[in-house]
Design a protein around this motif. Structure first.
Motif, mmCIF file in Angstrom:
data_model
loop_
_atom_site.group_PDB
_atom_site.id
_atom_site.type_symbol
_atom_site.label_atom_id
_atom_site.label_comp_id
_atom_site.label_asym_id
_atom_site.label_seq_id
_atom_site.Cartn_x
_atom_site.Cartn_y
_atom_site.Cartn_z
ATOM 1 N N PRO A 56 35.487 42.366 34.340
ATOM 2 C CA PRO A 56 36.722 42.641 34.848
ATOM 3 C C PRO A 56 37.822 42.688 34.031
ATOM 4 N N VAL A 57 38.822 43.809 34.026
ATOM 5 C CA VAL A 57 40.259 43.842 33.091
ATOM 6 C C VAL A 57 41.241 43.602 34.273
ATOM 7 N N SER A 58 41.782 42.514 34.465
ATOM 8 C CA SER A 58 42.609 42.255 35.600
ATOM 9 C C SER A 58 43.992 42.891 35.362
ATOM 10 N N GLU A 59 44.492 43.053 33.900
ATOM 11 C CA GLU A 59 45.695 43.778 33.755
ATOM 12 C C GLU A 59 45.796 45.265 34.246
ATOM 13 N N ASP A 60 44.432 45.958 33.950
ATOM 14 C CA ASP A 60 44.215 47.227 34.627
ATOM 15 C C ASP A 60 44.017 47.388 35.705
ATOM 16 N N ARG A 61 43.453 46.349 36.380
ATOM 17 C CA ARG A 61 42.833 46.368 37.806
ATOM 18 C C ARG A 61 41.488 47.371 37.708
ATOM 19 N N VAL A 62 40.799 47.209 36.770
ATOM 20 C CA VAL A 62 39.393 47.873 36.570
ATOM 21 C C VAL A 62 38.368 46.930 36.345
ATOM 22 N N LEU A 63 37.021 47.445 36.622
ATOM 23 C CA LEU A 63 35.866 46.875 36.436
ATOM 24 C C LEU A 63 35.124 47.838 35.255
ATOM 25 N N VAL A 64 35.040 47.229 33.963
ATOM 26 C CA VAL A 64 34.201 47.943 32.926
ATOM 27 C C VAL A 64 32.571 47.699 33.222
ATOM 28 N N HIS A 65 31.920 48.638 33.328
ATOM 29 C CA HIS A 65 30.320 48.637 33.248
ATOM 30 C C HIS A 65 30.060 48.891 31.644
ATOM 31 N N GLU A 66 29.545 47.617 30.906
ATOM 32 C CA GLU A 66 29.571 47.244 29.623
ATOM 33 C C GLU A 66 28.600 48.342 29.060
ATOM 34 N N ASN A 70 31.993 52.861 31.052
ATOM 35 C CA ASN A 70 32.688 53.524 32.195
ATOM 36 C C ASN A 70 33.468 52.363 33.021
ATOM 37 N N ALA A 71 34.604 52.816 33.303
ATOM 38 C CA ALA A 71 35.521 51.843 34.086
ATOM 39 C C ALA A 71 35.810 52.270 35.515
ATOM 40 N N PHE A 72 35.863 51.551 36.418
ATOM 41 C CA PHE A 72 35.915 51.624 37.831
ATOM 42 C C PHE A 72 36.815 50.910 38.361
ATOM 43 N N ASP A 73 37.761 51.462 39.403
ATOM 44 C CA ASP A 73 38.703 50.682 40.180
ATOM 45 C C ASP A 73 38.168 50.166 41.554
ATOM 46 N N SER A 74 36.802 50.495 41.899
ATOM 47 C CA SER A 74 36.153 50.154 43.201
ATOM 48 C C SER A 74 34.961 49.826 43.036
#
Length: 96
Positions: A56-66, A70-74
């Motif tokens: 989770p990248v809280s400052e960008d409010r995304v979740l990164v699939h390592e 890919n990054a997701f906001d949902s």
């Protein structure tokens, strides 16, 4: 000499049967994502975070699939993507 009886021709039946079998094979190979509701997605994403597969990248409010980058906001999008990604990798492993 008369030709073959058109009522005895079953080639179109066989072709239709073959198309139906191929469609069933494709359906069986697909991953079902219709059952991914918010609760299921959140649970899967929590498990992936615990396993260090998702960051989770809280400052960008995304979740990164390592593994894929890919990054997701949902959480639902991420859960569906991960299921498909896993199924694709599994299918590649079976093909080898």
């Amino acid at each position: 000499m008369p030709g073959p009886d058109p009522h005895d021709d079953t080639s179109s039946d066989y072709e239709q049967f073959e198309k139906e079998q191929l469609a069933q094979d494709r359906d069986a190979a697909r991953v079902d994502t219709a059952d991914v509701n918010d609760t299921t997605a959140r649970s899967l994403v929590d498990d992936l975070i615990d396993a260090d597969v998702v960051t989770p990248v809280s400052e960008d409010r995304v979740l990164v699939h390592e593994p894929s980058g890919n990054a997701f906001d949902s959480t639902t999008q991420l859960a569906v993507f991960h299921r498909g990604w896993t199924a694709g990798r599994d299918a590649d492993g079976e093909a080898e």
